[in-house]
Write an enzyme that holds these catalytic residues in place. Structure first.
Site, short mmCIF file in Angstrom:
data_model
loop_
_atom_site.label_atom_id
_atom_site.label_comp_id
_atom_site.label_asym_id
_atom_site.label_seq_id
_atom_site.Cartn_x
_atom_site.Cartn_y
_atom_site.Cartn_z
N CYS A 115 0.80 -1.24 0.00
CA CYS A 115 0.00 0.00 0.00
C CYS A 115 0.83 1.28 0.00
CB CYS A 115 -0.95 0.01 1.19
SG CYS A 115 -2.08 -1.38 1.20
N HIS A 372 -8.92 3.58 -2.44
CA HIS A 372 -7.52 3.20 -2.18
C HIS A 372 -7.02 2.26 -3.27
CE1 HIS A 372 -3.89 1.80 -0.41
NE2 HIS A 372 -4.38 0.83 0.36
N CYS A 402 -0.40 2.27 6.54
CA CYS A 402 -0.01 0.93 6.92
C CYS A 402 0.29 0.14 5.65
CB CYS A 402 -1.11 0.25 7.74
SG CYS A 402 -2.70 0.12 6.91
N GLY A 404 0.57 -3.87 3.93
CA GLY A 404 0.30 -5.28 4.06
C GLY A 404 1.54 -6.10 4.38
#
Length: 417
Positions: A115, A372, A402, A404
């Site tokens: 991300c 997103h 954050c 993954g």
């Protein structure tokens, strides 16, 4: 206090020109001269449901060239963040750059830090410029979750030996389950998640109505197939299409948990599955001044950190303090925080853990309302942040998300006008 810490940081870093200092201008600063993004649209339903990722990427590359009016031959390297495409999207990204008018002499690579891929791509180019490897480069991000998202994202075969390690096995947890883990471990209630999610839509709807996204968004002409008739049409996509005006906590409270029967994470408190792209043109201040290009802001520094994969959403709570400490800044020194809203649970946790004023967080809404598109988000956040800092005549912004498999990333930018 911030000034004293800056002095200490200065002593530690010496006179290294590659280290930007807040509040001080240097010819060697790495600056942003153009930052654009496409609209963010709903996967499989929105305006880009029939648009391939290379078309989205080509659109932002073309916009960078048109808006900056830079000679394309000056561009030396391009980094593109993406997560889902086969082969890392390397060939189609290179093709998009050539189609857009970036010459063959400019190199290109793709990068996948999940991300944070779009931000990582920009940071890579910033570091290359800071170290005089190149003079001019583009950091970008793209994702078509319409074409790339699904069961095929996970590996078909895995090593029993490697994944016998509990932390390693957690790397394959569905993201929604990691959200539930954060909520349970840290007591982030359903009511808090719904309130935060409704606020994201409220802020995004107000910003859209006021035209606050117009400067950062580039309209994209594309094809769109009418799902009812099968007719192919030419359309222009010019606005984010996932924002739901009138969303309330009460309405969200009616949704069923999406990932666990007894859970608190719903579709309404999760980031939208989306399609989109963003791109950022960077160079040193002295280069921008020589070319007579406007300076939107400067890159200060970035940091990445690992966290337990089972609660990967806590990443911003750990990455933000690290990058602030490196820059000699405190939480309250930052004017705007663009924190990716992967899930309301992890965003709320990070904000509360760090004691961030909620009024400084995502003033134009976040991923719960905007969407997103995994590889594009970091690049999108840069255009959103710098546009808002300049509009409100504020200086310092932090981008964070954050990541993954258990990471967090954060970067500091200083706006100029």
């Amino acid at each position: 206090m911030a000034q004293r810490v800056q002095q200490i940081v200065s002593h530690l870093t010496g006179n290294n020109p590659a280290v930007a200092r807040v509040g001080k201008s240097s010819p060697d600063d790495v600056v942003v001269v153009t930052a654009v993004r496409t609209p963010m649209t709903k996967s499989k339903k929105g305006g880009f449901k029939d648009t391939l990722p290379e078309d989205l990427l080509a659109a932002v590359f073309k916009a960078i060239l048109e808006k900056s009016k830079i000679d394309p031959n000056l561009i030396q390297d391009v980094a593109v963040g993406n997560v889902l495409p086969p082969g890392g999207g390397a060939n189609v990204a290179r093709a998009a750059s050539l189609y857009a008018g970036i010459p063959e002499t400019a190199a290109l690579n793709t990068v996948n830090r999940q991300c944070s891929s779009g931000l990582q791509a920009v940071v890579q180019i910033a570091h290359e410029i800071a170290l005089d490897q190149i003079e001019v480069g583009i950091g970008a991000g793209v994702e078509s979750m319409t074409f790339g998202f699904g069961a095929g994202v996970l590996p078909e075969n895995t090593s029993e030996q490697v994944f016998s390690n509990p932390a390693a096995a957690d790397c394959l947890l569905p993201m929604g389950i990691t959200s539930e883990n954060v909520a349970k471990d840290f007591g982030i209630t359903r009511a808090k998640q719904d309130a935060f999610s409704a606020l994201s839509h409220k802020k995004a709807a107000a910003a859209q109505e006021a035209g606050l996204f117009n400067e950062e968004i580039i309209p994209v002409s594309t094809k769109w197939v009418d799902p009812k008739t099968g007719e192919e049409k030419k359309i222009v996509v010019s606005a984010d299409d996932g924002i739901r005006k009138g969303t309330t906590p009460e309405g969200l409270a009616k949704l069923k948990p999406a990932f666990a029967a007894d859970g608190t994470t719903t579709a309404g408190s999760s980031s939208q599955v989306s399609d989109g792209a963003g791109a950022v043109l960077l160079m040193k201040r002295k280069t921008a001044e020589k070319l007579n290009l406007p300076i939107l802001g400067k890159f200060v520094r970035a940091a990445v950190v690992g966290v337990p994969p089972r609660i990967m959403g806590v990443g911003p709570a750990y990455a933000i303090p690290i990058v602030l400490k490196q820059a000699g800044l405190s939480i309250n020194d930052i004017d705007i925080y663009e924190i990716n809203e992967a899930f309301a649970s992890q965003a709320v946790y990070s904000i509360e853990k760090l004691g961030i004023d909620i009024n400084k967080v995502n003033p134009k809404g976040g991923a719960i309302a905007l969407g997103h598109p995994l590889g594009a988000t970091g690049a999108r956040q840069i255009s959103t942040l710098l546009t808002e800092l300049r509009r409100t005549k504020k200086k310092l912004g932090v981008i964070s998300m954050c990541v993954g498999s258990g990471m967090g990333m954060a970067a500091i930018f200083e706006a100029e006008w």
